[in-house]
Design an enzyme around this catalytic site. Sequence first.
Site, PDB file in Angstrom:
ATOM      1  N   HIS A  82      -9.830   1.676  19.997  1.00  0.00           N
ATOM      2  CA  HIS A  82      -9.126   2.741  20.724  1.00  0.00           C
ATOM      3  C   HIS A  82      -9.695   3.023  22.116  1.00  0.00           C
ATOM      4  O   HIS A  82      -8.954   3.082  23.094  1.00  0.00           O
ATOM      5  CB  HIS A  82      -9.151   4.039  19.914  1.00  0.00           C
TER       6      HIS A  82
ATOM      7  N   ASP B 162      -2.832  -0.528  17.003  1.00  0.00           N
ATOM      8  CA  ASP B 162      -3.864   0.370  17.497  1.00  0.00           C
ATOM      9  C   ASP B 162      -3.084   1.647  17.778  1.00  0.00           C
ATOM     10  O   ASP B 162      -2.362   1.725  18.777  1.00  0.00           O
ATOM     11  CB  ASP B 162      -4.511  -0.173  18.780  1.00  0.00           C
ATOM     12  N   HIS B 163      -3.186   2.620  16.869  1.00  0.00           N
ATOM     13  CA  HIS B 163      -2.216   3.720  16.964  1.00  0.00           C
ATOM     14  C   HIS B 163      -2.405   4.558  18.225  1.00  0.00           C
ATOM     15  O   HIS B 163      -1.511   5.293  18.617  1.00  0.00           O
ATOM     16  CB  HIS B 163      -2.212   4.582  15.694  1.00  0.00           C
TER      17      HIS B 163
ATOM     18  N   GLY C  89       0.834  -1.211   0.000  1.00  0.00           N
ATOM     19  CA  GLY C  89       0.000   0.000   0.000  1.00  0.00           C
ATOM     20  C   GLY C  89       0.858   1.246   0.000  1.00  0.00           C
ATOM     21  O   GLY C  89       0.509   2.264   0.594  1.00  0.00           O
TER      22      GLY C  89
HETATM   23  P1  NAD Z   1      -5.508   3.918   0.312  1.00  0.00           P
HETATM   24  O1  NAD Z   1      -6.713   3.508  -0.446  1.00  0.00           O
HETATM   25  O2  NAD Z   1      -5.086   5.338   0.283  1.00  0.00           O
HETATM   26  O3  NAD Z   1      -4.266   3.058  -0.166  1.00  0.00           O
HETATM   27  C1  NAD Z   1      -4.381   1.686  -0.478  1.00  0.00           C
HETATM   28  C2  NAD Z   1      -3.072   1.176  -1.065  1.00  0.00           C
HETATM   29  O4  NAD Z   1      -3.231  -0.215  -1.387  1.00  0.00           O
HETATM   30  C3  NAD Z   1      -2.634   1.857  -2.341  1.00  0.00           C
HETATM   31  O5  NAD Z   1      -1.225   1.956  -2.298  1.00  0.00           O
HETATM   32  C4  NAD Z   1      -3.059   0.855  -3.423  1.00  0.00           C
HETATM   33  O6  NAD Z   1      -2.265   0.897  -4.592  1.00  0.00           O
HETATM   34  C5  NAD Z   1      -2.824  -0.447  -2.719  1.00  0.00           C
HETATM   35  N1  NAD Z   1      -3.631  -1.558  -3.279  1.00  0.00           N
HETATM   36  C6  NAD Z   1      -4.981  -1.666  -3.231  1.00  0.00           C
HETATM   37  N2  NAD Z   1      -5.364  -2.799  -3.870  1.00  0.00           N
HETATM   38  C7  NAD Z   1      -4.242  -3.428  -4.298  1.00  0.00           C
HETATM   39  C8  NAD Z   1      -3.970  -4.645  -5.016  1.00  0.00           C
HETATM   40  N3  NAD Z   1      -4.960  -5.463  -5.414  1.00  0.00           N
HETATM   41  N4  NAD Z   1      -2.695  -4.977  -5.262  1.00  0.00           N
HETATM   42  C9  NAD Z   1      -1.707  -4.161  -4.868  1.00  0.00           C
HETATM   43  N5  NAD Z   1      -1.886  -3.004  -4.218  1.00  0.00           N
HETATM   44  C10 NAD Z   1      -3.140  -2.632  -3.924  1.00  0.00           C
HETATM   45  O7  NAD Z   1      -5.745   3.399   1.806  1.00  0.00           O
HETATM   46  P2  NAD Z   1      -5.110   3.977   3.178  1.00  0.00           P
HETATM   47  O8  NAD Z   1      -5.958   5.109   3.663  1.00  0.00           O
HETATM   48  O9  NAD Z   1      -3.669   4.230   3.005  1.00  0.00           O
HETATM   49  O10 NAD Z   1      -5.355   2.774   4.200  1.00  0.00           O
HETATM   50  C11 NAD Z   1      -4.617   1.569   4.139  1.00  0.00           C
HETATM   51  C12 NAD Z   1      -4.947   0.713   5.359  1.00  0.00           C
HETATM   52  O11 NAD Z   1      -4.619   1.427   6.539  1.00  0.00           O
HETATM   53  C13 NAD Z   1      -6.419   0.352   5.504  1.00  0.00           C
HETATM   54  O12 NAD Z   1      -6.527  -0.900   6.115  1.00  0.00           O
HETATM   55  C14 NAD Z   1      -6.940   1.404   6.441  1.00  0.00           C
HETATM   56  O13 NAD Z   1      -8.078   0.983   7.148  1.00  0.00           O
HETATM   57  C15 NAD Z   1      -5.751   1.555   7.364  1.00  0.00           C
HETATM   58  N6  NAD Z   1      -5.707   2.839   8.062  1.00  0.00           N
HETATM   59  C16 NAD Z   1      -5.578   4.025   7.377  1.00  0.00           C
HETATM   60  C17 NAD Z   1      -5.510   5.213   8.057  1.00  0.00           C
HETATM   61  C18 NAD Z   1      -5.338   6.524   7.339  1.00  0.00           C
HETATM   62  O14 NAD Z   1      -5.187   7.535   8.025  1.00  0.00           O
HETATM   63  N7  NAD Z   1      -5.338   6.575   6.034  1.00  0.00           N
HETATM   64  C19 NAD Z   1      -5.566   5.218   9.467  1.00  0.00           C
HETATM   65  C20 NAD Z   1      -5.677   4.011  10.140  1.00  0.00           C
HETATM   66  C21 NAD Z   1      -5.746   2.824   9.419  1.00  0.00           C
END
Ligand code: NAD
Length: 493
Positions: free
Chosen positions: A240, A177-178, A12
């Site tokens: 949290h 769990d940040h 990701g």
């Molecule tokens: P996002 O949608 O911005 O990013 C998703 C990433 O996954 C991208 O890099 C995308 O290219 C990649 N991806 C998706 N499908 C794919 C596939 N089939 N093959 C390869 N790569 C693939 O999501 P995000 O906001 O960065 O969140 C990611 C995770 O972190 C999630 O589980 C989310 O719940 C968790 N999270 C995010 C935040 C936040 O602040 N953004 C906070 C806490 C938890």
Amino acid sequence: NHNPKTSIVLFGATGDLAKRKLYPSIYNLYITGKLSEQFVVIGIARRPWDDQTLRDNVRKAIEEAHLPTDNIEQFCNHFFYLPFDVTDTKSYQRLNQRLQELETEFHIPGNRIYYMAMAPEFFGTIAIQLKNEGVTQSDGWNRLVIEKPFGHDLPSAQKLNNEIREAFTEDQIYRIDHYLGKEMVQNIEVIRFANAIFEPLWNNRHISNIQITSSEVLGVEDRGGYYETSGALRDMVQNHLLQMVLLLSMDPPIRLATDEVRSEKIKVLRAVRSISSEEADDYFIRGQYDAGTIQDHQVPGYRSEKNVNPESKTETFVSGKLMIDNHRWAGVPFYVRTGKRMAQKSTKIVVQFKDLPLNVYTQKNEKQDSSIHPNLLVIHIQPDEGITLILNGKKIGLLGETIPVKLDYSHTSVDGVNTPEAYERLIYDCMLGDATNFAHWDEVNLSWALIDPISEAWSDSNKDIAKYEAGTMGPIESERLLEKDGFKWWPLE
Ligand code: NAD
């Protein structure tokens, strides 16, 4: 060894979390000397980027986080990119090969962190494929970092856990769990267990109730699609807020070792009174924001947000009462509340101590019918970090009148909001193999078991959801929940 030699495989790498939190955090570890030069990050995502594109994006993320950029060139040379299809076996073989090449080049002894920062539906598949294609069979250690959400109810969490456990053992799994990485959340234990004036009072003889608030000013922003399937109970309370309840209520561990801390948390979690669907309304209430005004801006109601069902029953606010049926806490309510579009952004804990058995001051002071102010210990988690103790002092000049006095201790938090510190600490802990501030499966399991009957009651209910005006502290029902017990939410100043 305080400079772990590690490869981080970041699933990701083009996503929002990577950009806003993970790159700045890893950079901070680098410039503060916690990472040796023997580290690499392999960024993985679908897009056809190359190493240079990833490096440009990492640089941009660090600039946007307003960090000093002196060593940035050198730092970026540790980043590599691999376009990846998570469902394709060949991708994992290419990853393994790339890891081996880079480990040789950077003298890394096969230590690998797999960081799942991508849609949760892939977590299980990725873990299994990593094992099947031999990626996890390196010479060093292998660890899996899992972002939230860990399932959306007990059955889905169990399914996910069974999948990742096929490839990783419990002690290789780091469930993020940040909140547990936040400075003041970690400080809860220090306040409790390092102060002779608090620990003896930390029980139902001296504490009347504990209130935990995590409020946001922002609405659902562009995460409407995700939020519709989640809601505040799953998004905030299950993880949290419950973690904060555990840190506040657990017995002192005999040592600060991962297993000892975790077993105390699990023990107290088992003592949290379970709430059946029939009882849900007695303990938990939900709300949804309507249009309103926040900081002089008109904001729309939840049902008018992008990707939200115009008749949505998703809760954007939760307020609840948890009872812990053990010797220490019997009879002391732990109130939790969280929501979006509230009056202010704040995470705070208020510990309210019991009143004295006899109050000589109100008796003397006829015109003031109120009793003296209860003693409060306020733990400020964000955006301010610190503690406030509210005591009573004598009102100057007036005989027999008291006035609440505030003793304030505040940490200056870097930039206040969005500091990458929590992630920085957690990533470093994972590199060192310290899982204390990550959620054990037993915690996740028990917390879903506690939450599920409440979400079921809500999804089965035909009652309309209580509304609250944006910019307030939630619906009136939230106040009533405490009034029933003779308490009130303390204001968050
Ligand atoms: P996002 O949608 O911005 O990013 C998703 C990433 O996954 C991208 O890099 C995308 O290219 C990649 N991806 C998706 N499908 C794919 C596939 N089939 N093959 C390869 N790569 C693939 O999501 P995000 O906001 O960065 O969140 C990611 C995770 O972190 C999630 O589980 C989310 O719940 C968790 N999270 C995010 C935040 C936040 O602040 N953004 C906070 C806490 C938890």
